[in-house]
Design a protein around this motif. Structure first.
Motif, PDB file in Angstrom:
ATOM      1  N   ASP A 113      43.492  31.147  43.530  1.00 59.14           N
ATOM      2  CA  ASP A 113      44.896  30.795  43.315  1.00 59.14           C
ATOM      3  C   ASP A 113      45.495  31.503  42.104  1.00 59.14           C
ATOM      4  OD1 ASP A 113      44.830  29.051  45.472  1.00 59.14           O
ATOM      5  OD2 ASP A 113      44.181  27.351  44.233  1.00 59.14           O
ATOM      6  N   LYS A 114      44.776  32.465  41.542  1.00 56.94           N
ATOM      7  CA  LYS A 114      45.246  33.124  40.329  1.00 56.94           C
ATOM      8  C   LYS A 114      45.698  34.552  40.627  1.00 56.94           C
ATOM      9  CE  LYS A 114      42.231  30.490  37.230  1.00 56.94           C
ATOM     10  NZ  LYS A 114      41.171  30.564  36.188  1.00 56.94           N
ATOM     11  N   ILE A 115      46.727  34.974  39.898  1.00 54.45           N
ATOM     12  CA  ILE A 115      47.145  36.368  39.943  1.00 54.45           C
ATOM     13  C   ILE A 115      47.124  36.917  38.530  1.00 54.45           C
ATOM     14  CG2 ILE A 115      48.547  36.118  42.028  1.00 54.45           C
ATOM     15  CD1 ILE A 115      51.029  36.110  40.273  1.00 54.45           C
ATOM     16  N   PHE A 116      46.721  38.173  38.403  1.00 56.59           N
ATOM     17  CA  PHE A 116      46.672  38.810  37.098  1.00 56.59           C
ATOM     18  C   PHE A 116      46.724  40.315  37.280  1.00 56.59           C
ATOM     19  CE2 PHE A 116      42.331  38.126  38.555  1.00 56.59           C
ATOM     20  CZ  PHE A 116      41.721  39.355  38.335  1.00 56.59           C
ATOM     21  N   VAL A 117      46.927  41.025  36.184  1.00 51.21           N
ATOM     22  CA  VAL A 117      46.924  42.487  36.195  1.00 51.21           C
ATOM     23  C   VAL A 117      45.567  42.963  35.693  1.00 51.21           C
ATOM     24  CG1 VAL A 117      47.944  44.575  35.225  1.00 51.21           C
ATOM     25  CG2 VAL A 117      49.411  42.644  35.855  1.00 51.21           C
ATOM     26  N   ASP A 118      44.869  43.694  36.531  1.00 53.45           N
ATOM     27  CA  ASP A 118      43.545  44.191  36.160  1.00 53.45           C
ATOM     28  C   ASP A 118      43.681  45.637  35.682  1.00 53.45           C
ATOM     29  OD1 ASP A 118      40.923  44.750  35.782  1.00 53.45           O
ATOM     30  OD2 ASP A 118      40.263  44.311  37.824  1.00 53.45           O
ATOM     31  N   SER A 119      44.002  45.785  34.407  1.00 48.03           N
ATOM     32  CA  SER A 119      44.196  47.126  33.845  1.00 48.03           C
ATOM     33  C   SER A 119      42.871  47.834  33.590  1.00 48.03           C
ATOM     34  CB  SER A 119      45.001  47.038  32.550  1.00 48.03           C
ATOM     35  OG  SER A 119      44.362  46.190  31.618  1.00 48.03           O
TER      36      SER A 119
END
Length: 356
Positions: free
Chosen positions: A66-72
């Motif tokens: 349920d999580k969203i993030f930016v994987d830089s």
């Protein structure tokens, strides 16, 4: 930006309802605010959260459970970032069609927008203006995180992409809505701005906030829209009043005494023909929702309007440059309380317009 649109005390909404049916939500909206209709967000759906709804198209965006993030840190991130900037440049400098770009908002992300457009296509009403909204760049940048949970706003490269993404999502909405030949209002919803200047954001500078606002507001103006900034609590109001925003939306019910402290900035703002959106109907206190009436809120607004008049304005001018709104969205309320809020909002607007 000086604008010629005069809302004349019309009612408007911030954007959310506690419902799970977009068609029924649109029905209510057209009934209670037909003069400045808008697309309705339903936060009961997780996809319509403040970050999730506008995150598609962000380089490095990753969804896990349920999580969203930016994987830089992903090896593909640099290529994704390059592709993002190429798409951005194609729209802003290469003559590309934003309607067909990666910045378009699709129906599965914002069903309410597409329901709204279909109803407008049917000639549902004859409005004075139409309204959209997007999560503001500061709230989006502090709500979107990287893989370690650090806010995107604190990474200069990710922040720049996040601000550009929001600017293009805002621009896309104005591009879609302007086909109706009406003034298009686009609100930047900025609840996080209430924390600017506190220990929570001690490392964030005024210059960084100014730059974010300038970029998004410029994108709205590029399509001919009017940009509003909404904060549902107290804030460092000069940050907004001294920006290029055409509309400042504030919680007049709870924070007018804080807002009026910036008299010189308010005077300059109104002298430039810009607009105040008075959040005169409470949404954050269920006891206040139950106890207030259209009459009591109209009386409160009259008292507040007199203090604006004391800055050098006639009552008719104050009304001409005013929208009447709930203090915030109603998506977190019970449906009964939300209905009471939107009904009082309409009645207060009618009383104000009838007093001219």
């Amino acid at each position: 930006m000086k604008n010629d649109f005069r809302p004349a005390g019309f009612p408007a909404w911030i954007g959310s309802l506690p419902m799970d049916d977009h068609e029924k939500a649109a029905e209510l909206m057209f009934e209670y605010t037909p003069d400045i209709p808008l697309w309705v967000q339903l936060p009961k759906f997780a996809a319509e959260g403040m970050v999730a709804q506008f995150s598609k198209g962000m380089p490095g965006l990753t969804r896990q459970n349920d999580k969203i993030f930016v994987d830089s840190a992903d090896e593909r991130f640099d290529d994704a970032l390059l592709g993002f900037y190429e798409a951005y440049m194609e729209v802003t400098e290469g003559g590309g069609d934003i309607a067909e770009s990666r910045f378009a908002i699709h129906e599965d992300d914002a069903p309410g927008f597409y329901v709204f457009m279909r109803e407008l296509d049917r000639g549902r009403c004859s409005p004075a203006a139409v309204k959209g909204q997007v999560t503001g760049p500061f709230t989006f940048g502090t709500g979107l995180v990287d893989k370690e949970g650090r806010a995107a706003f604190y990474n200069e490269h990710i922040r720049d992409a996040a601000v550009k993404l929001i600017a293009m999502k805002a621009r896309w909405q104005v591009n879609q809505l302007k086909k109706y030949g009406l003034p298009v209002i686009l609100f930047l919803d900025e609840p996080a701005l209430a924390g600017f200047g506190s220990s929570a954001f001690i490392s964030v500078s005024r210059a960084e906030i100014d730059a974010c606002f300038s970029e998004v507001i410029e994108a709205v103006h590029a399509e001919g829209g009017l940009a509003g900034v909404h904060v549902c609590a107290n804030a460092e109001w000069p940050v907004i009043l001294e920006s290029d925003a055409d509309i400042v939306s504030f919680d007049a019910y709870s924070y007018f005494d804080k807002f009026i402290l910036y008299a010189d900035a308010i005077r300059s703002f109104l002298n430039e023909g810009r607009i105040l959106a008075w959040g005169i109907v409470p949404t954050g206190d269920t006891e206040a929702i139950a106890s207030e009436t259209p009459e009591s809120l109209y009386s409160l607004w009259q008292d507040q309007a007199e203090r604006i008049e004391a800055l050098g304005f006639e009552r008719d001018q104050v009304i001409a440059q005013s929208l009447i709104t709930p203090s915030c969205g109603t998506g977190s309320l019970s449906l009964e309380n939300a209905m009471r809020v939107i009904d009082m909002n309409r009645q207060v607007s009618e009383k104000i317009r009838g007093s001219r």
